[in-house]
Write a protein that holds these residues in place. Structure first.
Motif, PDB file in Angstrom:
ATOM      1  N   ALA A  53       0.800  -1.187  -0.029  1.00  0.00           N
ATOM      2  CA  ALA A  53       0.016  -0.125   0.075  1.00  0.00           C
ATOM      3  C   ALA A  53       0.890   1.267  -0.001  1.00  0.00           C
ATOM      4  N   LEU A  54       2.130   1.055   0.604  1.00  0.00           N
ATOM      5  CA  LEU A  54       2.817   2.357   0.608  1.00  0.00           C
ATOM      6  C   LEU A  54       3.134   3.210  -0.675  1.00  0.00           C
ATOM      7  N   PRO A  55       3.527   2.450  -1.893  1.00  0.00           N
ATOM      8  CA  PRO A  55       3.925   3.221  -2.969  1.00  0.00           C
ATOM      9  C   PRO A  55       2.393   3.939  -3.456  1.00  0.00           C
ATOM     10  N   ARG A  56       1.151   3.343  -3.191  1.00  0.00           N
ATOM     11  CA  ARG A  56      -0.095   4.021  -3.447  1.00  0.00           C
ATOM     12  C   ARG A  56      -0.418   5.228  -2.744  1.00  0.00           C
ATOM     13  N   LEU A  57       0.140   5.009  -1.392  1.00  0.00           N
ATOM     14  CA  LEU A  57      -0.158   6.187  -0.362  1.00  0.00           C
ATOM     15  C   LEU A  57       0.762   7.284  -0.746  1.00  0.00           C
ATOM     16  N   ASP A  58       2.142   6.860  -1.128  1.00  0.00           N
ATOM     17  CA  ASP A  58       3.038   7.866  -1.384  1.00  0.00           C
ATOM     18  C   ASP A  58       2.911   8.846  -2.645  1.00  0.00           C
ATOM     19  N   ALA A  59       2.012   7.969  -3.716  1.00  0.00           N
ATOM     20  CA  ALA A  59       1.453   8.838  -4.908  1.00  0.00           C
ATOM     21  C   ALA A  59       0.548   9.835  -4.370  1.00  0.00           C
ATOM     22  N   LEU A  60      -0.166   9.544  -3.522  1.00  0.00           N
ATOM     23  CA  LEU A  60      -1.297  10.444  -3.244  1.00  0.00           C
ATOM     24  C   LEU A  60      -0.705  11.579  -2.345  1.00  0.00           C
ATOM     25  N   ILE A  61       0.167  11.378  -1.356  1.00  0.00           N
ATOM     26  CA  ILE A  61       0.958  12.292  -0.805  1.00  0.00           C
ATOM     27  C   ILE A  61       1.758  13.362  -1.677  1.00  0.00           C
ATOM     28  N   ALA A  62       2.441  12.707  -2.684  1.00  0.00           N
ATOM     29  CA  ALA A  62       2.896  13.365  -3.548  1.00  0.00           C
ATOM     30  C   ALA A  62       2.257  14.594  -4.367  1.00  0.00           C
ATOM     31  N   ASP A  63       0.979  14.444  -4.405  1.00  0.00           N
ATOM     32  CA  ASP A  63       0.117  15.177  -4.877  1.00  0.00           C
ATOM     33  C   ASP A  63      -0.829  16.256  -3.838  1.00  0.00           C
ATOM     34  N   GLY A  64      -0.049  16.007  -2.790  1.00  0.00           N
ATOM     35  CA  GLY A  64      -0.776  17.133  -1.858  1.00  0.00           C
ATOM     36  C   GLY A  64      -1.484  16.603  -0.575  1.00  0.00           C
ATOM     37  N   ALA A  65      -1.788  15.431  -0.740  1.00  0.00           N
ATOM     38  CA  ALA A  65      -2.917  14.695   0.318  1.00  0.00           C
ATOM     39  C   ALA A  65      -2.155  14.772   1.630  1.00  0.00           C
ATOM     40  N   CYS A  66      -3.121  15.272   2.643  1.00  0.00           N
ATOM     41  CA  CYS A  66      -2.732  15.099   4.123  1.00  0.00           C
ATOM     42  C   CYS A  66      -3.505  14.182   4.777  1.00  0.00           C
ATOM     43  N   THR A  67      -4.600  13.699   4.226  1.00  0.00           N
ATOM     44  CA  THR A  67      -5.677  13.064   4.920  1.00  0.00           C
ATOM     45  C   THR A  67      -6.217  12.064   3.843  1.00  0.00           C
ATOM     46  N   VAL A  68      -6.025  10.710   4.314  1.00  0.00           N
ATOM     47  CA  VAL A  68      -6.627   9.571   3.350  1.00  0.00           C
ATOM     48  C   VAL A  68      -7.589   8.678   3.989  1.00  0.00           C
ATOM     49  N   GLU A  69      -8.681   8.375   3.539  1.00  0.00           N
ATOM     50  CA  GLU A  69      -9.563   7.582   4.096  1.00  0.00           C
ATOM     51  C   GLU A  69      -9.160   6.198   3.578  1.00  0.00           C
ATOM     52  N   ILE A  70      -9.272   4.760   4.249  1.00  0.00           N
ATOM     53  CA  ILE A  70      -9.052   3.386   3.499  1.00  0.00           C
ATOM     54  C   ILE A  70      -9.830   2.633   3.984  1.00  0.00           C
ATOM     55  N   LYS A  71     -10.465   1.949   3.326  1.00  0.00           N
ATOM     56  CA  LYS A  71     -11.798   0.844   3.797  1.00  0.00           C
ATOM     57  C   LYS A  71     -11.055  -0.542   3.690  1.00  0.00           C
ATOM     58  N   SER A  72     -11.552  -1.307   4.650  1.00  0.00           N
ATOM     59  CA  SER A  72     -11.422  -2.783   4.338  1.00  0.00           C
ATOM     60  C   SER A  72     -12.175  -3.276   3.279  1.00  0.00           C
ATOM     61  N   GLY A  73     -12.490  -4.637   3.042  1.00  0.00           N
ATOM     62  CA  GLY A  73     -13.482  -5.053   2.228  1.00  0.00           C
ATOM     63  C   GLY A  73     -12.958  -6.040   1.239  1.00  0.00           C
ATOM     64  N   TYR A  74     -11.618  -6.496   1.247  1.00  0.00           N
ATOM     65  CA  TYR A  74     -11.190  -7.441   0.636  1.00  0.00           C
ATOM     66  C   TYR A  74     -10.719  -8.689   1.341  1.00  0.00           C
ATOM     67  N   GLY A  75     -10.818  -8.710   2.805  1.00  0.00           N
ATOM     68  CA  GLY A  75     -10.505  -9.776   3.503  1.00  0.00           C
ATOM     69  C   GLY A  75     -12.008 -10.536   3.556  1.00  0.00           C
ATOM     70  N   LEU A  76     -13.076 -10.028   4.106  1.00  0.00           N
ATOM     71  CA  LEU A  76     -14.400 -10.855   3.832  1.00  0.00           C
ATOM     72  C   LEU A  76     -14.440 -12.021   4.867  1.00  0.00           C
ATOM     73  N   SER A  77     -13.494 -12.033   5.797  1.00  0.00           N
ATOM     74  CA  SER A  77     -13.398 -12.949   7.059  1.00  0.00           C
ATOM     75  C   SER A  77     -13.240 -12.129   8.217  1.00  0.00           C
ATOM     76  N   LEU A  78     -13.516 -12.597   9.592  1.00  0.00           N
ATOM     77  CA  LEU A  78     -13.111 -11.806  10.441  1.00  0.00           C
ATOM     78  C   LEU A  78     -11.493 -11.615  10.650  1.00  0.00           C
ATOM     79  N   ASN A  79     -10.678 -12.507  10.689  1.00  0.00           N
ATOM     80  CA  ASN A  79      -9.295 -12.119  10.613  1.00  0.00           C
ATOM     81  C   ASN A  79      -8.659 -11.203   9.484  1.00  0.00           C
TER      82      ASN A  79
END
Length: 408
Positions: free
Chosen positions: A128-154
């Motif tokens: 995830a870090l390279p994707r976050l870094d790309a957003l930061i490089a565009d000036g992002a200071c706040t990023v929301e992140i969802k779950s939803g690709y686990g689909l099990s408790l753990n």
């Protein structure tokens, strides 16, 4: 006689001066020529015209050379944490493959679920870090992140913990959202109600107890979950004291906008098929409309969100990257603004407000960020531009001069 209050000395650690400000506080974009921003302890103590400023005793003064300063950008809807990619699926779709053919070949969301489940928390953070870094490089200071690709408790817990861990790796505010009701996992064998039982009775109590999510989301759509199943998720969220948001009316009108409004949702996102009743309900509830032009573009959709109705009812508009591997592999808020203007005909003013003030509103953070005013976090984006329209106009060009998060 006591001197006027505005001339009283004020201590600040850092002073940015010789700047033009888009404060997002006033009419329009709240433009201030000859502006300064002063920060102390990571918070803004003054933002406005140099001529009206108090006596600012700044330990560090930074000459902005006439550059523009906006609030730090906010991406209020992403699925940034996942493993693998779906580039092969994209290639197949370009060659004419149908959704069913892609699914039979092991593609679709099931492939992302499989890869995400196989990855460790550390591996999810690293990917995830390279994707976050790309957003930061565009000036992002706040990023929301969802779950939803686990689909099990753990695996849902693993995703949320990975998202939280990103805040320790970079100077950025991370907001997390539990999206257990995103899709049906293979082991559910088509039984959506039984899976919602798992989300409501097993996943959400642990997510709430461990304080891993700031809100709860769901995908209310024919290919995902019904309005009644979504209602069950929202009722459970309310029971656990969690605010809600909704993937609503993206592919059809299941009256998701109205459902979101009925629960006082922070936002309803996508909205391509929402009707006037849904938009009016959002206006009454104070629910923000989050438009996602990346998915619209990537999927080559033709049904635009009802922007005229959203404007008519004065519903606040945010936009976001919707970064995800299947329908919006977008990691640029600058390009998101251009897409919103080009595809949805949003104005420059609407686009800039949508990734600052209204993005903060959609995350219930407007008391902390999203505008340049005293008391808020000193989250700034400083731009090498002559005109604010350049932030929306250019494609594939990044004019960011500096990004300041919490005064640093």
């Amino acid at each position: 006689m006591e001197r006027p209050k505005k001339f009283r000395p004020m201590n600040c650690e850092t002073l940015w001066h010789n700047a033009r400000l888009a404060t997002l506080t006033g009419p329009g974009l709240g433009v201030v020529e000859g502006g300064v921003v002063a920060a102390q302890g990571g918070r803004i103590v003054y933002a406005g015209a140099q001529a009206d400023a108090p006596s600012l005793n700044g330990a560090k003064q930074i000459d902005c050379g006439g550059r523009w300063i906006t609030p730090g950008l906010i991406d209020c809807h992403t699925h940034l944490v996942y493993a693998g990619d779906r580039a092969r699926e994209f290639e197949m779709r370009l060659a004419g493959a149908s959704y069913e053919e892609i699914a039979k070949a092991g593609g679709g969301i099931v492939s992302t679920v499989k890869a995400t489940r196989a990855a460790s928390q550390e591996e999810l953070v690293a990917s995830a870090l390279p994707r976050l870094d790309a957003l930061i490089a565009d000036g992002a200071c706040t990023v929301e992140i969802k779950s939803g690709y686990g689909l099990s408790l753990n695996d849902e817990l693993k995703m949320l913990r990975a998202a939280r861990a990103l805040a320790g790796k970079r100077k950025v505010r991370i907001v997390t959202t539990f999206l257990g009701a995103h899709a049906l996992p293979p082991e559910a064998k088509g039984d959506k109600d039984k899976y919602i039982d798992l989300v409501v009775n097993e996943m959400m109590p642990v997510v709430a107890r461990e304080k891993l999510a700031d809100a709860v989301d769901a995908f209310c759509e024919g290919i995902a979950f019904s309005a009644e199943q979504t209602r069950r998720v929202f009722e459970a969220a309310k029971k656990h004291g969690l605010r809600v948001k909704l993937h609503a009316d993206q592919l059809s009108n299941l009256h998701g906008a109205e459902l979101a409004a009925a629960f006082g949702a922070l936002s309803a996102d996508h909205l391509e098929y929402s009707d006037e009743a849904g938009i009016a309900a959002m206006a009454k509830a104070g629910t923000v409309a989050v438009l996602l032009p990346g998915a619209y573009y990537f999927l080559r959709e033709t049904k635009q969100p009802p922007l005229d109705l959203i404007r008519k009812h004065h519903v606040p508009i945010a936009i976001a990257s919707d970064n995800n591997p299947g329908t919006s592999p977008l990691t640029s808020l600058l390009l998101t603004m251009n897409m919103a203007a080009t595809c949805f005909r949003m104005t420059v003013e609407e686009c800039i407000a949508a990734v600052t003030r209204e993005g903060a509103r959609a995350l219930r953070l407007l008391n902390q960020t999203g505008t340049l005013e005293a008391g808020k976090d000193c989250d700034l984006a400083i731009w090498n531009i002559e005109n604010l329209a350049e932030l929306v106009y250019r494609m594939g060009y990044n004019p960011l001069h500096a990004r300041i998060r919490h005064g640093q």
